[in-house]
Design a protein around this motif. Structure first.
Motif, mmCIF file in Angstrom:
data_model
loop_
_atom_site.group_PDB
_atom_site.id
_atom_site.type_symbol
_atom_site.label_atom_id
_atom_site.label_comp_id
_atom_site.label_asym_id
_atom_site.label_seq_id
_atom_site.Cartn_x
_atom_site.Cartn_y
_atom_site.Cartn_z
ATOM 1 N N ARG A 112 11.659 47.042 16.525
ATOM 2 C CA ARG A 112 11.643 45.592 16.320
ATOM 3 C C ARG A 112 12.989 45.056 15.842
ATOM 4 O O ARG A 112 13.185 43.838 15.803
ATOM 5 N N LYS A 158 14.752 42.284 17.659
ATOM 6 C CA LYS A 158 13.966 41.106 18.009
ATOM 7 C C LYS A 158 14.441 39.861 17.253
ATOM 8 O O LYS A 158 15.054 39.962 16.190
ATOM 9 N N GLU A 204 9.579 38.039 16.480
ATOM 10 C CA GLU A 204 9.065 37.159 17.532
ATOM 11 C C GLU A 204 8.293 37.982 18.553
ATOM 12 O O GLU A 204 8.787 38.974 19.082
ATOM 13 N N ALA A 205 7.072 37.571 18.827
ATOM 14 C CA ALA A 205 6.237 38.300 19.780
ATOM 15 C C ALA A 205 6.642 37.962 21.208
ATOM 16 O O ALA A 205 6.918 36.810 21.534
ATOM 17 N N ASP A 247 4.345 42.466 24.056
ATOM 18 C CA ASP A 247 3.889 42.932 22.746
ATOM 19 C C ASP A 247 2.422 42.592 22.504
ATOM 20 O O ASP A 247 1.706 43.331 21.835
ATOM 21 N N ILE A 248 1.994 41.468 23.001
ATOM 22 C CA ILE A 248 0.646 40.994 22.685
ATOM 23 C C ILE A 248 0.108 40.145 23.825
ATOM 24 O O ILE A 248 0.836 39.369 24.441
ATOM 25 N N LYS A 299 1.508 33.688 18.456
ATOM 26 C CA LYS A 299 1.539 35.083 18.901
ATOM 27 C C LYS A 299 2.231 35.966 17.874
ATOM 28 O O LYS A 299 1.782 37.082 17.594
ATOM 29 N N SER A 300 3.321 35.467 17.301
ATOM 30 C CA SER A 300 4.052 36.248 16.307
ATOM 31 C C SER A 300 3.211 36.479 15.060
ATOM 32 O O SER A 300 3.233 37.562 14.475
ATOM 33 N N LEU A 312 0.497 39.071 15.973
ATOM 34 C CA LEU A 312 1.113 40.394 16.079
ATOM 35 C C LEU A 312 1.474 40.934 14.704
ATOM 36 O O LEU A 312 1.235 42.109 14.394
ATOM 37 N N ASP A 313 2.025 40.077 13.850
ATOM 38 C CA ASP A 313 2.401 40.493 12.500
ATOM 39 C C ASP A 313 1.181 40.964 11.718
ATOM 40 O O ASP A 313 1.217 41.975 11.016
#
Length: 357
Positions: free
Chosen positions: A104, A107, A206-207, A211-212, A272-273, A276-277
């Motif tokens: 990551r 990113k 940032e996704a 990633d997702i 999204k971020s 994902l986090d």
């Protein structure tokens, strides 16, 4: 470990040949892949080659210890001491370079700053922290874009969410998550008393779509009229957007753009971020259940740093670092703090993994 390093060197040499191959150059996807891999190995191979040179020089110096001339033997002993120190330094560097990199680190970052305890003073300090991070990012030639903000009446922000774009952004910011405490005399304080306030910082990678994946059917979109300072030019239409991920209840909003379409795209990026986090933190919590006192977990409930203005002092409580240059720190001079946190984290990781010695 030596065999592993030799294998890395062999791959490095092979990549150099591949990058000069006309067929590879024609295939830009493959070419860029090899360029990236070569760049990664280029961090390791020169250090390993220097280490091998030092080892060769050590062998030569040790042979000189058998020389009948006592002066030559003395010079050889001095050289051995120097070379052994060099070898030790190179080994330490190789240990760090061989550690698995956090994928990551390169990113972009969603940076969320929120005022905590302390009333209006906390909002003012939230603005100060945003300015500090923005100045640091500007010095690194990174781009800072505000996505969402809620202004505080006394100045600063109740909340501000921004996107920071550039190479290696998350690697620099990832240890900033947590509670930042400030001690100073507020401008409204008539008797000169020091107040303590707190601001929380969250740093999310940032996704990306890879990633997702989110089912569009799980997203609820609401539009509303933008408001607040700076919204005068957009508050006559329903351009602000709020997106909600129904299964998790995670929400993100954006009203910074005049275009509803752009606001929706930005809000979805933040959503999204955040999802994902949350997933990554859940996984990390499971892995770290038997470990304590970690740096880098980004525990947002924990106090990580104190900014004491009367003493001009910044203290990072996780690593015991104290610097008496608060004025320059608040102007974005935080590289020394970031470097110390990285070094501490690397040392901790080395203790937990088998190292080359």
């Amino acid at each position: 470990m030596i065999e592993k390093l030799k294998g890395i060197e062999e791959r490095y040499v092979k990549l150099e040949h591949l990058l000069s191959d006309p067929e590879v150059i024609k295939d830009q996807t493959k070419y860029q892949k090899y360029v990236k891999e070569h760049g990664e190995l280029n961090r390791i191979v020169p250090v390993f080659r220097t280490y091998e040179q030092v080892q060769s020089q050590l062998e030569e110096a040790q042979d000189l210890l058998k020389d009948p001339d006592s002066e030559i033997r003395g010079m050889a002993r001095d050289e051995i001491v120097s070379l052994e120190k060099q070898a030790e330094t190179l080994i330490s560097k190789l240990n760090v370079l061989l550690m698995p990199r956090d994928p990551r680190d390169d990113k972009n970052v969603i940076l969320e700053i929120r005022a905590g305890t302390g009333g209006e003073e906390a909002g003012i300090f939230a603005g100060d922290l945003f300015r500090m991070y923005s100045r640091y990012a500007e010095n690194k030639n990174w781009n800072v874009e505000v996505i969402e903000k809620n202004d505080s009446s006394a100045g600063g922000f109740k909340e501000i969410v921004s996107l920071i774009q550039g190479k290696g952004v998350f690697g620099a910011f990832k240890y900033e998550s947590g509670t930042h405490r400030v001690q100073r005399v507020p401008e409204t304080e008539t008797q000169g008393r020091i107040h303590t306030s707190a601001v929380t910082v969250a740093v999310l990678p940032e996704a990306e779509d890879i990633d997702i994946e989110i089912n569009p059917a799980d997203i609820k979109v609401d539009v509303f009229r933008a408001s607040g300072p700076g919204g005068q030019s957009v508050n006559t239409t329903d351009s602000a957007v709020r997106v909600t991920h129904v299964p998790t209840g995670v929400v993100a909003t954006c009203q910074d753009e005049k275009s509803q379409h752009k606001n929706k795209a930005k809000a979805l990026g933040v959503l999204k971020s955040r999802i994902l986090d949350a997933r990554m933190r859940e996984e990390e919590a499971k892995r770290a259940a038997d470990r304590k006192g970690q740096v880098g977990t980004g525990d947002r409930s924990g106090r990580i740093r104190t900014y004491n203005f009367p003493q001009g002092r910044m203290t990072d409580h996780r690593i015991g670092l104290t610097l008496y240059k608060l004025d320059s720190i608040m102007e974005g001079d935080i590289q020394a703090i970031i470097d110390e946190l990285k070094t501490f984290h690397q040392a901790r990781a080395l203790q937990e993994n088998h190292t080359f010695a």
